[in-house]
Design an enzyme around this catalytic site. Structure first.
Site, PDB file in Angstrom:
ATOM      1  CG  HIS A 114      -8.810  26.051  17.960  1.00  0.00           C
ATOM      2  ND1 HIS A 114     -10.168  26.246  17.875  1.00  0.00           N
ATOM      3  CD2 HIS A 114      -8.636  24.972  18.761  1.00  0.00           C
ATOM      4  CE1 HIS A 114     -10.794  25.325  18.595  1.00  0.00           C
ATOM      5  NE2 HIS A 114      -9.891  24.541  19.135  1.00  0.00           N
ATOM      6  CG  HIS A 124     -13.628  17.847  14.635  1.00  0.00           C
ATOM      7  ND1 HIS A 124     -14.714  17.092  14.225  1.00  0.00           N
ATOM      8  CD2 HIS A 124     -12.897  17.048  15.446  1.00  0.00           C
ATOM      9  CE1 HIS A 124     -14.648  15.890  14.784  1.00  0.00           C
ATOM     10  NE2 HIS A 124     -13.552  15.827  15.522  1.00  0.00           N
ATOM     11  CB  THR A 127     -11.520   8.902   9.420  1.00  0.00           C
ATOM     12  OG1 THR A 127     -10.123   9.152   9.197  1.00  0.00           O
ATOM     13  CG2 THR A 127     -12.341   9.876   8.609  1.00  0.00           C
ATOM     14  CG  HIS A 192     -26.422  24.485  26.392  1.00  0.00           C
ATOM     15  ND1 HIS A 192     -25.781  23.553  25.620  1.00  0.00           N
ATOM     16  CD2 HIS A 192     -25.513  25.459  26.652  1.00  0.00           C
ATOM     17  CE1 HIS A 192     -24.532  23.931  25.420  1.00  0.00           C
ATOM     18  NE2 HIS A 192     -24.339  25.090  26.027  1.00  0.00           N
ATOM     19  N   GLY A 276      -7.331   6.726  26.803  1.00  0.00           N
ATOM     20  CA  GLY A 276      -6.512   7.394  25.793  1.00  0.00           C
ATOM     21  C   GLY A 276      -5.580   8.419  26.405  1.00  0.00           C
ATOM     22  CG  ASN A 277      -1.776  11.280  25.225  1.00  0.00           C
ATOM     23  OD1 ASN A 277      -1.915  12.470  24.971  1.00  0.00           O
ATOM     24  ND2 ASN A 277      -0.693  10.796  25.807  1.00  0.00           N
TER      25      ASN A 277
END
Length: 292
Positions: A114, A124, A127, A192, A276-277
């Site tokens: 960002h 973003h 892989t 949406h 995951g973390n």
């Protein structure tokens, strides 16, 4: 846990080594750009990555979370992970080969950047290699300009980014780019809002051509293409001045990013459900955001 074959473990080890080497190179390039950023536009001190190793609470493995809060890159996360674990029954039902054995191995890199400047697009990339009773690669990269004037497929940054992804695909199969570009456009869409998240890129999952070396080479090419093209885009845009109106538009557009990642992103859901973390999974959230 069920034993993983030596062949699969060797493939996972190679993928892990590649993803971690790519992480090192990407972090170094972002730090270089931090140093080069104009002090007039970015008066703070250049940022450095804070590398935070972590260990899985369930199964075996962990990763390295790379976190940057800088002057050019307001927030960036470049993370790697690897695991030997078991899918829950809910997740096993959705994964090829997991109905035979819910044990899996994985290795991945995932990043989100960002920038502070509204003139520099958010990006973003991820892989990964994943193996159950079946093995495959997945991932891709997509670009999200913050300003409406840059959000056309014909805008310079979009054309440059798409060309880089096409070159990465074409080196392995001339049919892959059209397929994976269309998949990206379909996937990174906010139903949406009835609008795309950004200008796209490529997205692929459960990619297994039957030739591991070809597929691994393709995944490496995607990483190399990303590193090259995003650095060029940032270098071109980072010296452009911006207005308060640009910043307001950026913060609203970041709100769309939050909506997608929390409502629709499979990677976010997978990471949370697979143990995951949390810190790295949710680092995709922008540092500042607004809704009109």
């Amino acid at each position: 846990m069920t034993n993983i074959s030596p062949e699969i473990e060797a493939r996972r080890a190679r993928a892990k080594e590649w993803f971690e080497s790519l992480q090192t190179r990407i972090c170094a390039e972002l730090e270089r750009l931090e140093e080069e950023a104009s002090p007039e536009l970015y008066p703070e001190e250049p940022g450095k990555f804070d590398m935070r190793p972590w260990t899985r609470e369930s199964g075996v493995g962990g990763g390295i979370g790379g976190h940057l809060h800088g002057r050019l890159f307001e927030k960036a996360g470049v993370h790697t992970s690897a695991a030997l674990a078991r899918f829950s029954p809910e997740m096993a039902a959705q994964m090829p080969g997991a109905d035979k054995d819910p044990t899996y191995v994985s290795a991945s890199i995932s990043l989100i950047i960002h920038p502070r400047s509204p003139r520099v697009p958010t990006v973003h990339m991820n892989t990964r290699f994943l193996s159950t009773a079946e093995s495959w690669f997945g991932g891709g990269a997509d670009l999200t300009p913050m300003l409406d004037e840059q959000r056309s497929q014909d805008a310079d940054d979009a054309k440059l980014f798409h060309a880089a992804m096409k070159e990465a695909c074409d080196a392995f199969d001339p049919e892959w780019h059209a397929k994976y570009k269309a998949w990206c456009d379909e996937y990174f869409y906010l139903p949406h809002r009835k609008e795309p998240r950004g200008v796209g890129g490529i997205f692929y999952d459960r990619h297994n051509s039957g030739d591991f070396e070809k597929d691994f080479g393709f995944t490496r090419a995607v990483g190399e293409a990303f590193l090259d093209v995003y650095s060029k885009i940032v270098s071109h845009r980072m010296s452009e001045p911006w207005t308060e109106a640009d910043r307001r538009e950026q913060l609203v557009r970041r709100g769309r990013y939050v909506e997608f990642n929390l409502l629709f992103d499979r990677g976010t859901m997978f990471g949370l459900k697979a143990g995951g973390n949390i810190e790295t999974i949710l680092s995709s959230m922008p540092p500042m955001v607004s809704w009109p």
